[in-house]
Scaffold this motif. Structure first.
Motif, short mmCIF file in Angstrom:
data_model
loop_
_atom_site.label_atom_id
_atom_site.label_comp_id
_atom_site.label_asym_id
_atom_site.label_seq_id
_atom_site.Cartn_x
_atom_site.Cartn_y
_atom_site.Cartn_z
N ASP A 196 -14.44 -32.31 6.01
CA ASP A 196 -12.83 -32.86 5.68
C ASP A 196 -12.47 -34.01 6.33
OD1 ASP A 196 -10.29 -32.63 4.40
OD2 ASP A 196 -9.58 -30.93 5.59
N HIS A 200 -11.66 -37.51 5.20
CA HIS A 200 -10.03 -38.47 5.54
C HIS A 200 -10.07 -39.55 6.20
CE1 HIS A 200 -8.63 -34.15 6.69
NE2 HIS A 200 -8.31 -34.41 5.00
N HIS A 263 -9.87 -35.74 -2.58
CA HIS A 263 -8.54 -35.24 -1.80
C HIS A 263 -7.93 -34.61 -3.44
CE1 HIS A 263 -9.56 -35.09 2.10
NE2 HIS A 263 -8.44 -33.82 2.51
N HIS A 277 -10.30 -25.23 0.42
CA HIS A 277 -10.22 -27.23 0.74
C HIS A 277 -11.37 -27.88 1.15
CE1 HIS A 277 -7.89 -30.34 1.18
NE2 HIS A 277 -8.76 -30.70 2.08
N ASN A 281 -13.56 -30.27 -0.92
CA ASN A 281 -13.98 -31.55 -0.93
C ASN A 281 -15.16 -31.96 -0.85
OD1 ASN A 281 -10.77 -32.04 -0.97
ND2 ASN A 281 -11.10 -32.11 1.71
#
Ligand code: NAD
Ligand code: ZN
Length: 361
Positions: A196, A200, A263, A277, A281
């Motif tokens: 994650d 990002h 996302h 999450h 992802n």
């Protein structure tokens, strides 16, 4: 940019290093008035039978609420926990502690606001809706990657929408980063949540909203992520300490930039299939070679090295109706598409392209 000018907040205090959890009592005490007060702990249920109480400065009058992360945070449970705290003692706590992964920390961040703001938490989903500051909030990550510990949002599923309570008041006041707490995280979950963070950074760096601040955070964070997952010479504790820092930097990279394609699509998976999450992802990023070729290559190298499987075939049995909802949920994240492709993003992405991507997952 879709948002107006903003000046971003960060947590006030960072307590860092192996064994720092043992200082929690001191940190709580300095928030008590005249030495009086109590603490509400929201702790990931993983720790329930692990004798965690012995490591925490719990005193008579404190309250522990165990957070089950099987489902991602819901507004209904935020309201229930806030009511539980108010019923426990009419005098509000001096400190709320959120201890666990993104789920427990997001509950901590939301509940500390809902004991000082009237009404139901779903009424506050959105930007800058909270009226009153919350209770002093200390977050303690026990798994790293989401950046929830340094973000000004708490992602909640409400009766109508999955949307953050996003404002300056949501930011935790203090964070304890103790890498020893990460020791028990299973390899697959460690990879999913760690990725994650990696994603990002990739989405920030490859996006049109990137800023000098965002770039600095994202570049350093990804250098650390790659070290964590590729460098055999690091001990587990060294790697976990790096992952904790990478998570902070990665969280800040999206504050000063924005997430993108992965996302946006992951939101659709979460909404219809309830996929979490981190793993969501990874499932999406596994299909995004076309959009993030360099990031994809590194992601695959790290995945192979970690020996972790990315679930496949999860959309094999989705109906056309579900696929339409997933695509609509993904497309609704306009700010993410704007970041990924720029103002003319509709020339690059549409429901058909999105549905084709989902069908491959
Ligand atoms: P999580 O909090 O859902 O936890 C994942 C699993 O790890 C759980 O089973 C948990 O019990 C287990 N776990 C946690 N610590 C452990 C430990 N030390 N040892 C063993 N097991 C442990 O996972 P996550 O990926 O950290 O968080 C996902 C959540 O974070 C989602 O709800 C997502 O919406 C939210 N999120 C929030 C933000 C934000 O900015 N607020 C950003 C990204 C994600
Ligand atoms: Zn994320």
């Amino acid at each position: 940019m879709l948002y107006d000018f903003r000046s971003f907040i960060n947590p006030g205090y960072y307590a860092f290093g192996k064994g720092t959890l043992s200082r929690l009592g001191q940190l709580i005490d300095r928030r008590k008035e005249n030495g009086k007060g109590w603490t509400a702990y929201l702790i990931d249920i993983y720790f329930k039978d692990k004798n965690i109480e012995a490591k925490l400065p719990i005193i008579a009058g404190d309250l522990i609420i165990w957070i089950d992360p099987v489902l991602e945070p819901k507004t209904s449970l935020v309201d229930e926990y806030a009511a539980q705290i108010k019923a426990h003692n009419p005098q509000l706590p001096s400190v709320v502690v959120g201890m666990g992964g993104g789920t427990a920390m997001d509950y901590g961040k939301a509940v500390r606001l809902m004991v000082t703001n009237s009404g139901a938490s779903h009424e506050y989903q959105g930007l800058d809706k909270i009226k009153n500051p919350g209770i002093y909030c200390i977050c303690i990550p026990t798994i790293s990657g989401t950046g929830a510990e340094v973000s000004m949002t708490t992602v909640l599923s409400g009766p109508e929408k999955k949307l953050g309570i996003k404002c300056d008041y949501t930011m935790p006041d203090e964070i304890i980063f103790d890498p020893e707490l990460l020791d028990t995280v299973p390899d697959a979950q460690r990879f999913y949540t760690g990725m994650d963070c990696f994603i990002h950074n990739v989405e920030s760096l490859e996006g049109t909203w990137i800023t000098t601040m965002g770039k600095a955070f994202a570049e350093k964070s990804n250098e650390m992520c790659e070290d964590v997952f590729m460098n055999d010479s690091l001990s587990r504790i060294e790697a976990d300490e790096k992952l904790m820092v990478a998570s902070i930097l990665g969280g800040n990279s999206i504050t000063y930039a924005q997430v993108g394609v992965c996302h946006a699509l992951s939101y659709g998976l979460a909404h219809v299939l309830g996929i979490h999450h981190g793993v969501g992802n990874c499932i999406v990023f596994n299909q995004l070679e076309k959009y993030y070729p360099e990031g994809y290559k590194k992601f695959k190298e790290m995945q192979i090295k970690a020996g972790v499987e990315i679930p496949e075939g999860i959309c094999a049995n989705v109906t056309d109706e579900q696929l339409n909802v997933m695509a609509a949920k993904a497309l609704a994240n306009e700010h993410m598409w704007d970041n990924a492709f720029g103002k003319e993003w509709r020339n690059h992405i549409n429901a058909d392209i999105i549905k084709d991507l989902y069908r491959k997952m």
